[in-house]
Design an enzyme around this catalytic site. Structure first.
Site, PDB file in Angstrom:
ATOM      1  N   ASP A 173      11.537   9.234  26.660  1.00 25.91           N
ATOM      2  CA  ASP A 173      10.528  10.256  26.381  1.00 25.91           C
ATOM      3  C   ASP A 173       9.310   9.626  25.724  1.00 25.91           C
ATOM      4  OD1 ASP A 173       9.448  12.944  25.215  1.00 25.91           O
ATOM      5  OD2 ASP A 173      11.181  13.517  26.422  1.00 25.91           O
ATOM      6  N   HIS A 206       7.063  15.146  21.100  1.00 25.09           N
ATOM      7  CA  HIS A 206       7.995  15.658  22.112  1.00 25.09           C
ATOM      8  C   HIS A 206       9.332  14.922  22.078  1.00 25.09           C
ATOM      9  CE1 HIS A 206       9.505  16.235  26.304  1.00 25.09           C
ATOM     10  NE2 HIS A 206       8.908  17.419  26.214  1.00 25.09           N
ATOM     11  N   ASN A 296       8.944  23.341  34.408  1.00 22.03           N
ATOM     12  CA  ASN A 296       8.445  24.572  33.788  1.00 22.03           C
ATOM     13  C   ASN A 296       7.424  25.326  34.629  1.00 22.03           C
ATOM     14  OD1 ASN A 296       9.960  23.889  31.575  1.00 22.03           O
ATOM     15  ND2 ASN A 296       8.245  23.108  30.377  1.00 22.03           N
ATOM     16  N   SER A 358      12.526  21.045  28.728  1.00 23.13           N
ATOM     17  CA  SER A 358      12.643  19.834  27.909  1.00 23.13           C
ATOM     18  C   SER A 358      13.627  20.010  26.769  1.00 23.13           C
ATOM     19  CB  SER A 358      11.285  19.462  27.316  1.00 23.13           C
ATOM     20  OG  SER A 358      10.560  18.663  28.188  1.00 23.13           O
TER      21      SER A 358
END
Length: 609
Positions: A173, A206, A296, A358
């Site tokens: 990530d 994130h 998404n 996520s």
């Protein structure tokens, strides 16, 4: 992918039980006490061939009619203590401290008066997990904000098992806050494949959020809990708000090389990236569980890498088990997990709420890490498939927008079927040639989950399972002629061993690379009879002449000679000059012992640029 934004036991009951037991003892009626009112013995457990057993104990079944005195004499001779009789011929025995169970099983079974010996196996009751069981609620002050973990019955799962620090989930990530007080103790390793250094510090937030969902320090009195409880995480910084293929591939490859069990990937696109697909296929083949966010966009369009059939695609669900409005969906999406208003760790030592697939992805990845640890944590494709099957088969039905349903961690642990520990029933051939490359066919059970094979303490050159019952092994050089041991290692370090016999290599064999670059070194390796003499023949053409039943190079030059060692093995180093590039030559080894004894086949080698 994200969008910002045990039963009580009151003192009165205990006192009453003590009074009742005391009365029963005074009346001589102890035999009338039910088993559930007697205290359980303290039994230390150990793992044997994948089974939980009572540590340091065996059950020994004597032949019917064996006198008690003879049974006792057998225990005494082996240095063991009889703890009691299970039946007239079945005895419970304590082994000397530190003893190996298999060694004493073999010693007992080697005597004529014993039918069999076995560990005192701990069997689990065959009961279904009720809808509600006492859960292991962690002492993390922000636990009340983590509705997602309660929804997937994480506390009920943790009441069964809390994982292993050796089990690592790699979060690929934007990196992680490595000094975060709720993460630093679970940080296994990290890498910045975007900047090219060893510091995966997250400036975006994130990745830190995802790491906390998967594997925050749990029950530590700080912040939040992580799905893997005791499991740790590795962090890879592949960029900030976007991640290039090059950084992602480097992260995937490094995570596999360092031993991660699970890969958590909260990113993707509609592009089926060949480089990423290739890396992930290698990760799958290495036994990693691959978990990715479904995206998404609120559509049924496939999103990669989640859409690969060897990756677990994760959609986002709400507290009512409906689809989060932003979540992608469809038959290609495998499972759902909570992904709306998810509270977790954040950059700069903070915490925040975020939305997205996520957030659903690392919850599934953390759950997978917990399940993988439950299988023993030995990485292999069979265990990875069992983890995935348990997550999918136990999922709660939430409708047709996802293939299997919303994950249930407690149900998944109960659905987990550990792979069989390897057990050897037969080997062929009976004698194995000493020169490397000999093949051995093994039959038994648990072969598909074998993770390592060694012969004489040396790793096998190669092995592959045809199915659950059959394994083919390519053996190394023998350490010595005569008896040896072959050992198979399976899930959780379980193993089984069998005796093998190393024999002389006949006819002689020769091993040399088919291609050798110029200005490089190489070896001729050969095997034959123990202590025999050898000669190495070289020719520029491969024509042969029959002689004494063997085909011998016709136009040869004898390059060297010597004696094979006690195993019948030898080798000869060579140096190939650059000027020999393009030359093709042929090699053969012949052996002597008071006369000609044999010849290897002819090997052809090309000197390459």
């Amino acid at each position: 992918m994200c969008q910002p934004s045990p039963p009580p036991n009151p003192p009165a009951v205990r006192r009453l039980l003590r009074v009742l037991i005391a009365c029963a003892l005074q009346l001589g009626c102890t035999a009338m006490l039910s088993a559930q009112n007697r205290p359980d013995p303290n039994l230390a457990s150990a793992t044997w061939r994948g089974q939980q057993v009572v540590a340091g104990e065996l059950l020994v079944q004597f032949q019917p009619g064996t006198p008690a005195a003879q049974q006792q004499a057998r225990h005494t001779a082996l240095g063991c203590q009889r703890l009691g009789a299970v039946s007239a011929s079945l005895a419970r025995v304590a082994l000397p401290a530190g003893s190996d169970l298999d060694t004493f099983i073999a010693r007992y079974q080697a005597t004529a008066d014993v039918s069999f010996a076995q560990p005192n196996v701990l069997h689990r009751p065959v009961v279904a997990l009720p809808a509600v069981v006492p859960g292991a609620v962690p002492a993390d002050p922000k636990w009340s904000s983590q509705w997602n973990l309660s929804k997937v019955r994480a506390p009920e799962a943790w009441a069964i098992y809390t994982g292993d620090p050796a089990a690592v989930v790699a979060v690929i990530d934007s990196g992680v806050d490595t000094t975060h007080p709720d993460l630093d103790g679970h940080y296994a390793w990290g890498l910045d494949t975007y900047a090219g250094d060893n510091d995966p510090t997250d400036s975006y937030g994130h990745g830190t959020h995802c790491c906390g969902i998967a594997a925050a320090e749990t029950d530590n009195g700080v912040g939040v809990a992580g799905a893997a409880w005791a499991g740790r995480f590795a962090s890879y910084r592949c960029g900030n708000s976007s991640f290039p293929t090059s950084a992602l591939v480097a992260a995937i490859d490094d995570a596999v090389a360092r031993g991660a069990l699970v890969l958590s990937m909260s990113w993707g696109s509609n592009y089926n990236d060949p480089a990423i697909r290739t890396s992930l296929q290698a990760a799958r083949d290495a036994g990693c569980v691959l978990v990715a966010a479904a995206g998404n966009d609120g559509v049924a369009t496939k999103f990669y890498p989640a859409a690969h059939d060897f990756v677990i695609a994760v959609a986002a669900s709400t507290s009512s088990d409906s689809r989060a409005s932003f979540s992608n969906y469809g038959s290609w999406v495998d499972v759902a997990a909570p992904g709306q208003t998810i509270y977790s760790t954040y950059k700069d030592g903070g915490y925040t709420t975020m939305n997205g697939t996520s957030m659903a992805c690392p919850l599934v990845a953390g759950a997978a890490d917990l399940l993988y640890a439950r299988l023993g944590g030995t990485r292999n494709p069979s265990s990875a498939l069992l983890v995935r099957a348990a997550l999918e088969s136990s999922a709660v039905d939430v409708g047709t927008w996802v293939a299997h349903g919303r994950i249930d961690m407690a149900a998944a642990l109960n659905a987990l079927v550990p792979p069989l520990a390897p057990e050897i029933s037969a080997l062929a051939p009976a004698g194995v040639e000493a020169f490397h490359g000999a093949t051995l066919a093994i039959t038994g059970s648990g072969m598909s989950a074998v993770s390592a094979v060694s012969a004489g303490g040396v790793p096998a050159l190669a092995f592959s399972a045809a199915d659950e019952q059959n394994l083919l092994v390519t053996l190394p050089d023998a350490p010595a002629l005569g008896p040896g041991t072959l050992t198979l290692t399976g899930p959780g370090g379980t193993s089984d061993s069998a005796a093998i016999t190393w024999i002389e290599t006949a006819p002689p064999r020769l091993d040399i690379p088919t291609d050798i670059p110029g200005a490089a070194s190489a070896h001729w390796s050969f095997g034959g009879g123990s202590q025999q003499s050898w000669a190495l023949l070289i020719a520029l053409d491969d024509s042969t002449l029959p002689w004494n039943g063997w085909d011998i190079l016709q136009h040869f030059v004898m390059l060297s000679s010597g004696s094979l060692d006690g195993r019948g093995l030898g080798s000869l180093p060579i140096w190939v000059p650059a000027s020999a590039v393009g030359v093709v030559f042929h090699s053969q080894v012949v052996t002597f012992h008071g006369g000609f004894t044999g010849a290897s086949g002819v090997s052809t080698t090309t000197i390459t640029p």
